[in-house]
Design a protein around this motif. Sequence first.
Motif, PDB file in Angstrom:
ATOM      1  N   PHE A 307      -1.489   5.710  -9.987  1.00 51.40           N
ATOM      2  CA  PHE A 307      -1.877   4.337 -10.301  1.00 51.40           C
ATOM      3  C   PHE A 307      -2.866   3.877  -9.241  1.00 51.40           C
ATOM      4  CE2 PHE A 307      -1.358  -0.249  -9.706  1.00 51.40           C
ATOM      5  CZ  PHE A 307      -1.643  -0.693 -10.988  1.00 51.40           C
ATOM      6  N   GLN A 308      -4.051   3.472  -9.663  1.00 58.58           N
ATOM      7  CA  GLN A 308      -5.132   3.126  -8.752  1.00 58.58           C
ATOM      8  C   GLN A 308      -5.347   1.620  -8.728  1.00 58.58           C
ATOM      9  OE1 GLN A 308      -7.164   5.621  -7.117  1.00 58.58           O
ATOM     10  NE2 GLN A 308      -8.019   3.940  -5.910  1.00 58.58           N
ATOM     11  N   THR A 309      -5.506   1.076  -7.522  1.00 54.52           N
ATOM     12  CA  THR A 309      -5.829  -0.340  -7.351  1.00 54.52           C
ATOM     13  C   THR A 309      -6.970  -0.457  -6.342  1.00 54.52           C
ATOM     14  OG1 THR A 309      -4.184  -0.558  -5.589  1.00 54.52           O
ATOM     15  CG2 THR A 309      -3.471  -1.103  -7.819  1.00 54.52           C
ATOM     16  N   PRO A 310      -7.715  -1.545  -6.388  1.00 54.95           N
ATOM     17  CA  PRO A 310      -8.845  -1.678  -5.456  1.00 54.95           C
ATOM     18  C   PRO A 310      -8.441  -2.098  -4.049  1.00 54.95           C
ATOM     19  CG  PRO A 310      -8.760  -3.553  -6.936  1.00 54.95           C
ATOM     20  CD  PRO A 310      -7.707  -2.609  -7.398  1.00 54.95           C
ATOM     21  N   ASP A 311      -7.254  -2.688  -3.871  1.00 57.93           N
ATOM     22  CA  ASP A 311      -6.859  -3.233  -2.572  1.00 57.93           C
ATOM     23  C   ASP A 311      -5.811  -2.334  -1.909  1.00 57.93           C
ATOM     24  OD1 ASP A 311      -8.460  -5.502  -3.028  1.00 57.93           O
ATOM     25  OD2 ASP A 311      -6.841  -6.405  -4.225  1.00 57.93           O
ATOM     26  N   PRO A 312      -5.895  -2.155  -0.593  1.00 60.61           N
ATOM     27  CA  PRO A 312      -4.857  -1.386   0.110  1.00 60.61           C
ATOM     28  C   PRO A 312      -3.546  -2.164   0.150  1.00 60.61           C
ATOM     29  CG  PRO A 312      -6.403  -2.318   1.678  1.00 60.61           C
ATOM     30  CD  PRO A 312      -6.960  -2.600   0.319  1.00 60.61           C
ATOM     31  N   GLN A 313      -2.456  -1.437   0.205  1.00 66.13           N
ATOM     32  CA  GLN A 313      -1.138  -2.074   0.155  1.00 66.13           C
ATOM     33  C   GLN A 313      -0.538  -2.162   1.556  1.00 66.13           C
ATOM     34  OE1 GLN A 313       0.370   0.541  -2.743  1.00 66.13           O
ATOM     35  NE2 GLN A 313       0.840   2.211  -1.347  1.00 66.13           N
ATOM     36  N   ARG A 314       0.123  -3.278   1.781  1.00 72.09           N
ATOM     37  CA  ARG A 314       0.785  -3.534   3.058  1.00 72.09           C
ATOM     38  C   ARG A 314       2.252  -3.145   3.014  1.00 72.09           C
ATOM     39  NH1 ARG A 314       0.188  -3.660   8.296  1.00 72.09           N
ATOM     40  NH2 ARG A 314       1.482  -5.192   9.350  1.00 72.09           N
ATOM     41  N   GLY A 315       2.864  -3.324   1.873  1.00 70.04           N
ATOM     42  CA  GLY A 315       4.268  -2.979   1.685  1.00 70.04           C
ATOM     43  C   GLY A 315       4.552  -2.858   0.202  1.00 70.04           C
ATOM     44  N   LEU A 334       7.440  -2.120  -9.801  1.00 68.21           N
ATOM     45  CA  LEU A 334       7.072  -2.083  -8.395  1.00 68.21           C
ATOM     46  C   LEU A 334       6.461  -3.416  -7.982  1.00 68.21           C
ATOM     47  CD1 LEU A 334       5.389   1.457  -8.245  1.00 68.21           C
ATOM     48  CD2 LEU A 334       7.749   0.862  -7.676  1.00 68.21           C
ATOM     49  N   PHE A 335       6.793  -3.852  -6.770  1.00 71.78           N
ATOM     50  CA  PHE A 335       6.244  -5.072  -6.188  1.00 71.78           C
ATOM     51  C   PHE A 335       5.395  -4.661  -4.989  1.00 71.78           C
ATOM     52  CE2 PHE A 335       9.710  -6.386  -8.737  1.00 71.78           C
ATOM     53  CZ  PHE A 335       9.497  -7.708  -9.096  1.00 71.78           C
ATOM     54  N   ARG A 336       4.099  -4.822  -5.135  1.00 71.12           N
ATOM     55  CA  ARG A 336       3.136  -4.275  -4.177  1.00 71.12           C
ATOM     56  C   ARG A 336       2.474  -5.404  -3.389  1.00 71.12           C
ATOM     57  NH1 ARG A 336      -2.203  -3.199  -4.434  1.00 71.12           N
ATOM     58  NH2 ARG A 336      -2.967  -1.383  -3.312  1.00 71.12           N
ATOM     59  N   LEU A 337       2.585  -5.350  -2.054  1.00 66.15           N
ATOM     60  CA  LEU A 337       2.043  -6.392  -1.184  1.00 66.15           C
ATOM     61  C   LEU A 337       0.663  -5.996  -0.686  1.00 66.15           C
ATOM     62  CD1 LEU A 337       5.209  -7.117   1.005  1.00 66.15           C
ATOM     63  CD2 LEU A 337       4.497  -8.276  -1.081  1.00 66.15           C
ATOM     64  N   ASN A 338      -0.296  -6.907  -0.810  1.00 70.71           N
ATOM     65  CA  ASN A 338      -1.636  -6.694  -0.281  1.00 70.71           C
ATOM     66  C   ASN A 338      -1.810  -7.460   1.023  1.00 70.71           C
ATOM     67  OD1 ASN A 338      -2.127  -5.208  -2.572  1.00 70.71           O
ATOM     68  ND2 ASN A 338      -3.197  -6.857  -3.644  1.00 70.71           N
ATOM     69  N   ASN A 339      -2.841  -7.078   1.778  1.00 76.09           N
ATOM     70  CA  ASN A 339      -3.124  -7.763   3.035  1.00 76.09           C
ATOM     71  C   ASN A 339      -3.563  -9.205   2.817  1.00 76.09           C
ATOM     72  OD1 ASN A 339      -2.566  -5.562   4.742  1.00 76.09           O
ATOM     73  ND2 ASN A 339      -4.574  -4.671   4.325  1.00 76.09           N
TER      74      ASN A 339
END
Length: 513
Positions: A307-315, A334-339
Amino acid sequence: MSFRVVRSSKFRHVYGQPLKREQCFDNIRVSKSSWDSTFCAVNPKFLAIIVESAGGGAFVVLPLNKVGRIPPDYPLVGGHKGPVLDIAWCPHNDNVIASGSEDCVVKVWQIPDHGLGRTLTESVVDLQYHQRRVGLVLWHPTALNILLTAGSDNQVVIWNVGTGEPLVEMDCHPDLVYSACWNWDGSQLVTTCRDKKIRIIEPRTGRIMVESISHEGSKGTRAIYLKNGLIFTTGFSKMSERQYSLRSPDNLEEPIVTVELDTSNGVMFPLYDPDTNLVYLCGKGDSVVRYFEVTAEPPFVHYINTFQTPDPQRGIGIMPKRGCDVKSCEVTRLFRLNNSGYCQIISMTVPRKSELFQEDLYPDTPGDEPAITAEEWIGGKDAEPVMISLKDGYNSSVKKNELKVKKKANILTKRSAGGSGSSHASGGGSELEDEPEDEPISLAQSVSSMKILEDMQDEIRKLKAMIVKHERRIRVLEQADARPALPVSEPPPTITVNNNTGHPPEDMAPDEV
């Protein structure tokens, strides 16, 4: 003529579908700590995220229906004196959460059903043992009130939260403990350490059953137990290449399979779904989520998709299966945290045409009822999780398990202000109580109390004397008003004054006022 046979699997076409922005959470001040943690924990009721907080450590607890932009002044759970490093929801009570912090204290909190109306600073119980920061908290999968904690003092402690006492203290790790995981019935424990070794431990005694080198890289490693008893690990090679491996507890030295992924430097967190045998690899700082299926056929760990997203994940956090939407064939959420403070919700879905309940996708899953008590577990009993069916959807247990915290008095330490009193759950029929016992009063406290009492009595005597003095003065004035006017030739009456006091004889002495 050669041809390729496609592997048959109902999860080959699992795809990730991100929810719309208005269905996710935004404006969250995600923690900037460098600690390798997921910073996120989720259950069918709440989403908890470790956030930045001035003057201590805190995390925010959001009901799942409160989506959208979070106000900057939203109430927090903020009783720690140092940054919060790890949080974990109790699997047997969706209103109870544990947190570990740099202040060396583990706190267990009670969250109301409707969420927080104001900042919560008083925990149900404080667990104090570690001498350095606590970076790992982990609940037992089947036993009620059993909690594992690990700190930078290289100690692993298993607690009975119902009494606030440590049951087992393990000092078998020579360095920092990176991760820990229970097996399916909670009878064994697997840990990874900075000394590059993976250990299988008997949790009731702390005895090391098996140990071996896991990954040769010096960076953080993680290990989880699979439902079939195998161990899945992630780590780094000597050349700092990220890799994962599958091992058997009977032969830890020789991995069943080892695969190198890339050369990124972010620690990979394996998230496991025991019902589907899917493993999701989420690297800190990555913009991708890879998922694999573990089977009994070679090569045993089958890559499915990314699964690809443009933003890096923090948690990142994973929802228990009882919180997934079975009507849309959702197998994982999934719950994905961004910066940027955005919490993106990703629905991992198996494409099916039918809208009926898919029994092959949703076998019985662990529910929120414990299989055994803490006393039974420490006594040597093991039990597999109590399973429930999701055919009619998940319904929380009508009768919750009561967690009564009875902390014993310790004459060597003073009770903290936050640890006294009782806290009652406000919803779900659950109740957490803290019943402190009387503690002996020291000699210094007794002397101080007597001094305060004498001062109060002295003040009362002075006030009484002042009242008597004013009453006498009023009486003299009233009598003077009632007398007839004196002739001019006669001198006014004289009042004898005491030379020592400077007051009329009927007045009180100065030392009495």
